[in-house]
Design a protein around this motif. Structure first.
Motif, mmCIF file in Angstrom:
data_model
loop_
_atom_site.group_PDB
_atom_site.id
_atom_site.type_symbol
_atom_site.label_atom_id
_atom_site.label_comp_id
_atom_site.label_asym_id
_atom_site.label_seq_id
_atom_site.Cartn_x
_atom_site.Cartn_y
_atom_site.Cartn_z
ATOM 1 N N LEU A 34 -2.414 13.677 12.927
ATOM 2 C CA LEU A 34 -3.824 13.395 13.629
ATOM 3 C C LEU A 34 -5.012 14.029 12.589
ATOM 4 N N THR A 35 -6.140 13.477 12.924
ATOM 5 C CA THR A 35 -7.368 14.093 12.128
ATOM 6 C C THR A 35 -7.830 15.260 12.950
ATOM 7 N N GLU A 36 -8.326 16.179 12.357
ATOM 8 C CA GLU A 36 -8.875 17.084 13.027
ATOM 9 C C GLU A 36 -9.869 16.624 14.154
ATOM 10 N N GLN A 37 -10.825 15.771 13.853
ATOM 11 C CA GLN A 37 -11.573 15.142 14.732
ATOM 12 C C GLN A 37 -10.719 14.599 16.123
ATOM 13 N N GLN A 38 -9.635 13.898 15.738
ATOM 14 C CA GLN A 38 -8.997 13.466 16.843
ATOM 15 C C GLN A 38 -8.332 14.757 18.025
ATOM 16 N N VAL A 39 -8.218 15.605 16.954
ATOM 17 C CA VAL A 39 -7.398 16.930 17.872
ATOM 18 C C VAL A 39 -8.659 17.516 18.891
ATOM 19 N N GLN A 41 -11.276 16.133 19.835
ATOM 20 C CA GLN A 41 -11.728 15.143 21.098
ATOM 21 C C GLN A 41 -10.573 15.117 22.253
ATOM 22 N N GLN A 42 -9.297 15.222 21.865
ATOM 23 C CA GLN A 42 -8.258 15.208 22.839
ATOM 24 C C GLN A 42 -8.405 16.470 23.523
ATOM 25 N N GLY A 84 0.644 14.905 18.770
ATOM 26 C CA GLY A 84 -0.588 15.219 19.617
ATOM 27 C C GLY A 84 -0.238 16.006 20.820
#
Length: 103
Positions: A34-39, A41-42, A84
């Motif tokens: 996962l990208t840092e941005q996805q992490v 947001q989650q 994730g």
């Protein structure tokens, strides 16, 4: 071609193939991460707060997240970079409340 040169070429070819196979494995692992941005947001969605810091740990393929919750608590979260999955690791002391002014 002499025997020494032939062995030298074979050894170099084997070394090159080993390095290439390791690079392919590393690339495959990080390509599915996962990208840092996805992490971020989650984590913000799951734990109802704002990410304060995000520290990647490439040795373990995880992210260490420090998050400020809506209730002014700072919590530490460990996030698996591939799946994730997120797990709260510990609770840190709450931030001091704003002093009330007596009138």
């Amino acid at each position: 071609m002499t025997l020494k040169i032939r062995h030298s070429i074979i050894n170099k070819t084997q070394s090159l193939l080993l390095v290439l196979s390791q690079l392919i494995l590393i690339n495959f692992t990080f390509a599915n991460s996962l990208t840092e941005q996805q992490v971020i947001q989650q984590a913000e969605r799951l734990f109802n707060g704002r990410v304060v810091t995000l520290t990647p740990n490439t040795d373990k393929n995880i992210f260490i997240i420090r998050l400020l919750t809506d209730k002014a608590k700072i919590i530490l979260i460990e996030a698996d970079a591939v799946s994730g999955n997120m797990q709260r690791k510990n609770f840190e002391p709450t931030l001091p409340a704003k002093p009330t002014q007596n009138k």
